[in-house]
Design a protein around this motif. Structure first.
Motif, short mmCIF file in Angstrom:
data_model
loop_
_atom_site.label_atom_id
_atom_site.label_comp_id
_atom_site.label_asym_id
_atom_site.label_seq_id
_atom_site.Cartn_x
_atom_site.Cartn_y
_atom_site.Cartn_z
N LEU A 69 5.11 9.17 -15.86
CA LEU A 69 5.59 7.87 -15.43
C LEU A 69 7.00 7.60 -15.95
N ALA A 70 7.27 8.05 -17.17
CA ALA A 70 8.62 7.89 -17.73
C ALA A 70 9.63 8.69 -16.92
N ASP A 71 9.24 9.91 -16.49
CA ASP A 71 10.12 10.73 -15.65
C ASP A 71 10.37 10.05 -14.30
N ILE A 72 9.33 9.49 -13.72
CA ILE A 72 9.47 8.80 -12.43
C ILE A 72 10.38 7.59 -12.59
N GLU A 73 10.25 6.88 -13.71
CA GLU A 73 11.10 5.72 -13.96
C GLU A 73 12.57 6.14 -14.04
N LYS A 74 12.86 7.23 -14.76
CA LYS A 74 14.24 7.72 -14.86
C LYS A 74 14.79 8.07 -13.48
N ASP A 75 13.97 8.74 -12.66
CA ASP A 75 14.39 9.10 -11.31
C ASP A 75 14.66 7.85 -10.47
N LEU A 76 13.79 6.87 -10.57
CA LEU A 76 13.99 5.64 -9.81
C LEU A 76 15.27 4.91 -10.24
N LEU A 77 15.54 4.91 -11.53
CA LEU A 77 16.76 4.25 -12.00
C LEU A 77 18.01 4.95 -11.48
N LEU A 78 17.97 6.29 -11.42
CA LEU A 78 19.11 7.04 -10.86
C LEU A 78 19.26 6.75 -9.36
N ARG A 79 18.13 6.71 -8.66
CA ARG A 79 18.17 6.40 -7.23
C ARG A 79 18.66 4.98 -6.99
N ARG A 80 18.29 4.05 -7.88
CA ARG A 80 18.73 2.66 -7.74
C ARG A 80 20.25 2.57 -7.93
N LYS A 81 20.76 3.31 -8.91
CA LYS A 81 22.20 3.31 -9.16
C LYS A 81 22.96 3.83 -7.94
N LEU A 82 22.47 4.93 -7.35
CA LEU A 82 23.09 5.48 -6.15
C LEU A 82 23.02 4.47 -5.00
N ALA A 83 21.88 3.82 -4.84
CA ALA A 83 21.72 2.84 -3.76
C ALA A 83 22.68 1.67 -3.94
N GLN A 84 22.90 1.25 -5.19
CA GLN A 84 23.86 0.17 -5.44
C GLN A 84 25.28 0.62 -5.11
N GLU A 85 25.63 1.83 -5.52
CA GLU A 85 26.97 2.35 -5.24
C GLU A 85 27.23 2.46 -3.74
N GLU A 86 26.19 2.79 -2.98
CA GLU A 86 26.32 2.96 -1.53
C GLU A 86 26.07 1.65 -0.78
N GLY A 116 18.63 -2.85 0.98
CA GLY A 116 17.20 -2.73 1.23
C GLY A 116 16.56 -1.70 0.32
N GLU A 117 17.27 -0.61 0.10
CA GLU A 117 16.77 0.45 -0.79
C GLU A 117 16.70 -0.06 -2.23
N VAL A 118 17.70 -0.81 -2.66
CA VAL A 118 17.70 -1.39 -4.01
C VAL A 118 16.48 -2.30 -4.17
N GLU A 119 16.23 -3.12 -3.17
CA GLU A 119 15.10 -4.04 -3.23
C GLU A 119 13.77 -3.27 -3.32
N GLY A 120 13.64 -2.22 -2.53
CA GLY A 120 12.42 -1.40 -2.56
C GLY A 120 12.24 -0.70 -3.90
N ILE A 121 13.31 -0.18 -4.45
CA ILE A 121 13.24 0.49 -5.75
C ILE A 121 12.89 -0.51 -6.84
N ASP A 122 13.48 -1.70 -6.78
CA ASP A 122 13.14 -2.74 -7.76
C ASP A 122 11.66 -3.09 -7.71
N SER A 123 11.13 -3.18 -6.52
CA SER A 123 9.71 -3.48 -6.36
C SER A 123 8.85 -2.36 -6.95
N THR A 124 9.23 -1.12 -6.66
CA THR A 124 8.49 0.02 -7.20
C THR A 124 8.60 0.07 -8.72
N LEU A 125 9.78 -0.23 -9.27
CA LEU A 125 9.93 -0.25 -10.73
C LEU A 125 9.03 -1.31 -11.36
N THR A 126 8.88 -2.44 -10.69
CA THR A 126 7.98 -3.48 -11.20
C THR A 126 6.55 -2.95 -11.27
#
Length: 99
Positions: A37-54, A58-68
């Motif tokens: 789960l810690a590995d998945i969290e790290k991956d999600l945080l990296l994906r969230r950063k990329l989604a913010q940069e791009e 909608g992707e940021v919102e989905g990732i935030d929901s999944t992180l919750t």
């Protein structure tokens, strides 16, 4: 090709199945899966950063929901590891009533 788009011959993204399991409130996480789960969290945080940069809002919102959901599962699993077990003993038949 964008993640989540389906074309002939594409393999399903295993992260989609992980997200589905994280979001399901009925599934409990095995405590041995906490490092995963810690590995998945790290991956999600990296994906969230990329989604913010791009600017993929909608992707940021989905990732935030999944992180919750992920953090809820982590807390629930950690809580279960601290919970003491109760020995219920071996069941025995009840004595027959005499009339």
């Amino acid at each position: 090709m964008a993640r989540g788009s389906a074309q002939a011959g594409d393999q399903p993204d295993p992260r989609d199945a992980q997200v589905t399991r994280l979001r399901c409130p009925m599934l409990q996480v095995n405590t041995m899966m906490l490092p995963r789960l810690a590995d998945i969290e790290k991956d999600l945080l990296l994906r969230r950063k990329l989604a913010q940069e791009e600017h993929w809002l909608g992707e940021v919102e989905g990732i935030d929901s999944t992180l919750t959901f992920l953090r809820t599962k982590q807390a629930e699993s950690a809580r279960l590891t601290k919970r003491p077990t109760t020995d219920l003993g071996i069941p025995r038949p009840r004595p027959e009533k005499t009339q």
